[in-house]
Structure formats: structure tokens, C-alpha cells
Design a protein around this motif. Structure first.
Motif, PDB file in Angstrom:
ATOM      1  N   UNK A   1       4.672  -1.208   3.040  1.00 42.25           N
ATOM      2  CA  UNK A   1       3.784  -0.054   2.950  1.00 42.25           C
ATOM      3  C   UNK A   1       4.558   1.246   3.098  1.00 42.25           C
ATOM      4  N   UNK A   2       4.242   2.211   2.222  1.00 43.35           N
ATOM      5  CA  UNK A   2       4.965   3.477   2.150  1.00 43.35           C
ATOM      6  C   UNK A   2       3.972   4.634   2.236  1.00 43.35           C
ATOM      7  N   UNK A   3       4.364   5.681   2.932  1.00 38.87           N
ATOM      8  CA  UNK A   3       3.630   6.941   2.875  1.00 38.87           C
ATOM      9  C   UNK A   3       4.533   7.951   2.172  1.00 38.87           C
TER      10      UNK A   3
ATOM     11  N   UNK B   1       0.838  -1.190   0.000  1.00 30.48           N
ATOM     12  CA  UNK B   1       0.000   0.000   0.000  1.00 30.48           C
ATOM     13  C   UNK B   1       0.874   1.241   0.000  1.00 30.48           C
ATOM     14  N   UNK B   2       0.373   2.242  -0.721  1.00 29.55           N
ATOM     15  CA  UNK B   2       1.040   3.539  -0.805  1.00 29.55           C
ATOM     16  C   UNK B   2       0.024   4.585  -0.368  1.00 29.55           C
ATOM     17  N   UNK B   3       0.365   5.337   0.662  1.00 28.40           N
ATOM     18  CA  UNK B   3      -0.464   6.477   1.071  1.00 28.40           C
ATOM     19  C   UNK B   3       0.153   7.716   0.446  1.00 28.40           C
ATOM     20  N   UNK B   4      -0.647   8.426  -0.328  1.00 20.39           N
ATOM     21  CA  UNK B   4      -0.194   9.645  -0.988  1.00 20.39           C
ATOM     22  C   UNK B   4      -0.780  10.822  -0.227  1.00 20.39           C
TER      23      UNK B   4
ATOM     24  N   UNK C   1       0.734  19.278  -8.517  1.00 20.06           N
ATOM     25  CA  UNK C   1      -0.265  18.343  -9.025  1.00 20.06           C
ATOM     26  C   UNK C   1       0.169  16.874  -9.014  1.00 20.06           C
ATOM     27  N   UNK C   2       1.381  16.596  -8.581  1.00 18.16           N
ATOM     28  CA  UNK C   2       1.927  15.233  -8.682  1.00 18.16           C
ATOM     29  C   UNK C   2       1.177  14.219  -7.824  1.00 18.16           C
ATOM     30  N   UNK C   3       0.769  14.569  -6.599  1.00 19.00           N
ATOM     31  CA  UNK C   3       0.088  13.595  -5.729  1.00 19.00           C
ATOM     32  C   UNK C   3      -1.230  13.144  -6.349  1.00 19.00           C
ATOM     33  N   UNK C   4      -2.021  14.108  -6.843  1.00 19.47           N
ATOM     34  CA  UNK C   4      -3.300  13.769  -7.474  1.00 19.47           C
ATOM     35  C   UNK C   4      -3.066  12.962  -8.750  1.00 19.47           C
ATOM     36  N   UNK C   5      -2.136  13.415  -9.573  1.00 19.32           N
ATOM     37  CA  UNK C   5      -1.855  12.717 -10.832  1.00 19.32           C
ATOM     38  C   UNK C   5      -1.351  11.299 -10.573  1.00 19.32           C
TER      39      UNK C   5
END
Length: 173
Positions: free
Chosen positions: A106-108, A8-11, A114-118
Motif C-alpha cells: 500500500x502506497x500513499x 491500495x493507493x491513497x492519492x 490536476x494530476x491527483x484527480x486525473x
């Protein structure tokens, strides 16, 4: 961990920043940002994910966001402050995540729009419930959080392989 390990990746987009007369990189959090950062930390804790690694932009606002958010987690992940997160494109972020050792589940990622949304859009070939609809409708405001899962090695992370599991903004709490 094997190549079929769920990951899982939390952005996390930094919280609301102030606009003092400093360089963009040195902008601190605004008062609202200092309130929203612990709230997103609580949301991260509520996911039940024990993050192995936090990759945080070196910008002042991202470091301040993480400092306030991480205090709400039951366990503090190893944190790496990464220059490449500042002004990164989604492709550059995927390349950075591809470097993650496979023992990390798992990474946060604490960064910027705009990079996180993209990146959330790019990785999410699927979505649970109305997460994608909500993310599309609200954009990715400051202190927004998206959680994407995928199965495989970090080197196999590429566009469309993930599932958008969760999406949250401070206005939703």
C-alpha cells in the motif's frame, strides 16, 4: 507477495497553500492548509490501511502537508521525497508507481492537481457506492483524498484496473 496481491493507493492532494512572493515550488501552506492537513491524516488513519511507502512531491506545500498528516497515522511509512511528482502527468505518475517493489502493498502519494484527480479518474475502472459521483461533483480540492485498489504487481498498474474505494474532502468532515 504474489502478482494477485490486493494493493491500495491513497492519492492525497496537498492542503491549501499560501501565495507569497516565492516560486511555485516553494509556496508554504496557508493557515487553512495547516488545519486541513491533520484532518486528512485522521482520515488516512480511519481507512485502516497500514501504508508501506509514502511518495511525496518535493514542493514545500506537499512536504508540509505530509509532515502534519503523518503524525495522525498509527505507523509512519517509509517516505521518499520524489522530484518527479511535481508537475507530473497521470501517465508519469503511473510510470513512477510501476517502479514500486512488489513487497510494497500500500502506497500513499502526496502530490498536486490536476494530476491527483486525473490519476484517480484514470485508474478507476469501477467505483464503490457514490465515490465517483462525489469526486466528479466536487473535483479534487486541496487536501482531498482518493483511495484506489487494484490486484496485481505494481508493473501491471495501468488505466482502468482499479476500484475507487473512498473519496474524502475536508469539507465533508
Amino acid at each position: 507477495m504474489s502478482a494477485d496481491t490486493p494493493r491500495r493507493i491513497a492519492l492525497l492532494r496537498h492542503a491549501k497553500a499560501d501565495w507569497p512572493d516565492v516560486s511555485d515550488h516553494d509556496r508554504p501552506l496557508a493557515e487553512r492548509g495547516r488545519q486541513d492537513a491533520p484532518a486528512v491524516g485522521l482520515k488516512l488513519a480511519e481507512t485502516g490501511i497500514t501504508f508501506d511507502l509514502a511518495l511525496c512531491s518535493t514542493a514545500v506545500r506537499t512536504r508540509e502537508t505530509w509532515k502534519l498528516a503523518v503524525q495522525e497515522l498509527p505507523a509512519r511509512p517509509r517516505t521518499v521525497y520524489e522530484d518527479r511528482l511535481y508537475e507530473a502527468s497521470p501517465g508519469e505518475l503511473i510510470a513512477l508507481l510501476n517502479e514500486t517493489p512488489d513487497e510494497v502493498a500500500d502506497v500513499v502519494l502526496i502530490g498536486h492537481n490536476p494530476a491527483m484527480h486525473a490519476l484517480a479518474d484514470t485508474l478507476s475502472g469501477r467505483a464503490e457506492g457514490d465515490t465517483l459521483t462525489r469526486m466528479t461533483r466536487t473535483g479534487f480540492p486541496t487536501a482531498a483524498l482518493a483511495v484506489v485498489s487494484f490486484t496485481g504487481s505494481w508493473k501491471s498498474l495501468e488505466p482502468g484496473v482499479g476500484t475507487l474505494l473512498d473519496y474524502w474532502t475536508p469539507k465533508e468532515h
